[in-house]
Design a protein around this motif. Structure first.
Motif, PDB file in Angstrom:
ATOM      1  N   LYS A 111       0.830  -1.214   0.000  1.00 54.96           N
ATOM      2  CA  LYS A 111       0.000   0.000   0.000  1.00 54.96           C
ATOM      3  C   LYS A 111       0.865   1.264   0.000  1.00 54.96           C
ATOM      4  N   LYS A 112       1.969   1.229   0.765  1.00 57.35           N
ATOM      5  CA  LYS A 112       2.882   2.388   0.780  1.00 57.35           C
ATOM      6  C   LYS A 112       3.504   2.619  -0.595  1.00 57.35           C
ATOM      7  N   ILE A 113       3.879   1.555  -1.258  1.00 59.64           N
ATOM      8  CA  ILE A 113       4.481   1.678  -2.597  1.00 59.64           C
ATOM      9  C   ILE A 113       3.450   2.211  -3.578  1.00 59.64           C
ATOM     10  N   LEU A 164       7.017  -2.957  -6.334  1.00 65.10           N
ATOM     11  CA  LEU A 164       5.644  -3.350  -6.043  1.00 65.10           C
ATOM     12  C   LEU A 164       5.406  -4.818  -6.424  1.00 65.10           C
ATOM     13  N   GLU A 165       5.859  -5.202  -7.599  1.00 68.37           N
ATOM     14  CA  GLU A 165       5.671  -6.582  -8.050  1.00 68.37           C
ATOM     15  C   GLU A 165       6.409  -7.568  -7.142  1.00 68.37           C
ATOM     16  N   LYS A 166       7.636  -7.225  -6.773  1.00 69.71           N
ATOM     17  CA  LYS A 166       8.421  -8.087  -5.882  1.00 69.71           C
ATOM     18  C   LYS A 166       7.725  -8.225  -4.527  1.00 69.71           C
ATOM     19  N   THR A 167       7.196  -7.124  -3.995  1.00 71.07           N
ATOM     20  CA  THR A 167       6.500  -7.143  -2.716  1.00 71.07           C
ATOM     21  C   THR A 167       5.238  -7.996  -2.803  1.00 71.07           C
ATOM     22  N   ARG A 168       4.491  -7.866  -3.904  1.00 72.89           N
ATOM     23  CA  ARG A 168       3.270  -8.673  -4.078  1.00 72.89           C
ATOM     24  C   ARG A 168       3.591 -10.166  -4.133  1.00 72.89           C
ATOM     25  N   LEU A 169       4.642 -10.517  -4.844  1.00 75.15           N
ATOM     26  CA  LEU A 169       5.017 -11.927  -4.942  1.00 75.15           C
ATOM     27  C   LEU A 169       5.469 -12.477  -3.587  1.00 75.15           C
ATOM     28  N   THR A 170       6.220 -11.680  -2.844  1.00 72.07           N
ATOM     29  CA  THR A 170       6.678 -12.114  -1.521  1.00 72.07           C
ATOM     30  C   THR A 170       5.496 -12.235  -0.569  1.00 72.07           C
ATOM     31  N   LYS A 171       4.553 -11.311  -0.673  1.00 72.87           N
ATOM     32  CA  LYS A 171       3.344 -11.375   0.162  1.00 72.87           C
ATOM     33  C   LYS A 171       2.565 -12.646  -0.149  1.00 72.87           C
ATOM     34  N   ALA A 172       2.400 -12.958  -1.417  1.00 73.09           N
ATOM     35  CA  ALA A 172       1.677 -14.178  -1.803  1.00 73.09           C
ATOM     36  C   ALA A 172       2.391 -15.415  -1.269  1.00 73.09           C
ATOM     37  N   THR A 173       3.712 -15.430  -1.355  1.00 72.79           N
ATOM     38  CA  THR A 173       4.492 -16.552  -0.829  1.00 72.79           C
ATOM     39  C   THR A 173       4.294 -16.682   0.678  1.00 72.79           C
ATOM     40  N   ALA A 174       4.308 -15.552   1.369  1.00 71.67           N
ATOM     41  CA  ALA A 174       4.125 -15.572   2.828  1.00 71.67           C
ATOM     42  C   ALA A 174       2.762 -16.152   3.190  1.00 71.67           C
ATOM     43  N   LYS A 186       7.502   0.262  -9.605  1.00 70.95           N
ATOM     44  CA  LYS A 186       6.629  -0.809 -10.093  1.00 70.95           C
ATOM     45  C   LYS A 186       7.306  -2.164  -9.946  1.00 70.95           C
ATOM     46  N   PHE A 187       8.628  -2.215 -10.146  1.00 69.75           N
ATOM     47  CA  PHE A 187       9.369  -3.450  -9.917  1.00 69.75           C
ATOM     48  C   PHE A 187       9.311  -3.819  -8.435  1.00 69.75           C
TER      49      PHE A 187
END
Length: 181
Positions: free
Chosen positions: A122-124, A152-162, A149-150
């Motif tokens: 959300k911050k990104i 953001l994508e990395k954070t989303r993928l890590t969040k999904a993994t978590a 944007k890169f």
């Protein structure tokens, strides 16, 4: 990373003013390059000079990668004790407890990591909106937006993994209802 190391070493030689920061970034760059032996030595010095969550997160991450589970657990717990926003520390604790097959602790730490990464996402997104509406030059705006944007994508993928790992931990702990959530 290779270019930063001599600069950081030079700053360290000049005196104590930025010692903690320099040691942290030196360790981070060495870790990024895969030199965990030297990174571990530098992060130990940084822990004395700069007692903040991100220093202990990196120390725990390095220890975890080196298979030093007790040291990793101690440093990662210290990191979240200093800063409950250390999502990477919660993620590391989730991995550590999964290695030990302590499934409920693994699930809880991965869940907290997911919450943290959700907040970071959300911050990104907010920052991307600010950059898009800014008056900075189009060239600079394009570069900054690409980087954000890169991130953001990395954070989303890590969040999904978590969250996936939290579900797996709950399932392995025998709590399928929590896993479904």
């Amino acid at each position: 990373s290779n270019e930063a190391i001599p600069l950081l070493e030079d700053l360290l030689a000049r005196g104590p003013a930025l010692r903690g920061e320099c040691l942290f970034w030196l360790a981070a760059n060495l870790h990024e390059l895969g030199d965990n032996e030297r990174a571990a030595a530098e992060i130990e010095k940084a822990k004395e000079a700069l007692r903040v969550g991100r220093v202990f997160t990196l120390a725990g991450t390095i220890a975890l990668e080196r298979g030093l589970l007790d040291s990793a657990e101690k440093d990662l717990k210290e990191a979240v004790g200093l800063d409950t926003g250390e999502s990477e520390a919660f993620f590391g604790l989730g991995k550590l407890y999964a290695q030990k097959s302590v499934w409920m602790d693994s699930a809880l730490n991965f869940m907290f990591a997911g919450y943290g990464f959700d907040f970071e996402e959300k911050k990104i997104q907010t920052k991307i909106g600010q950059v898009e509406e800014s008056t900075m030059s189009e060239e600079r705006k394009t570069r900054l937006l690409a980087r954000k944007k890169f991130q953001l994508e990395k954070t989303r993928l890590t969040k999904a993994t978590a969250y996936f790992n939290a579900a797996a931990g709950y399932y392995n702990a025998g709590v399928p209802d929590k896993a479904l959530t």
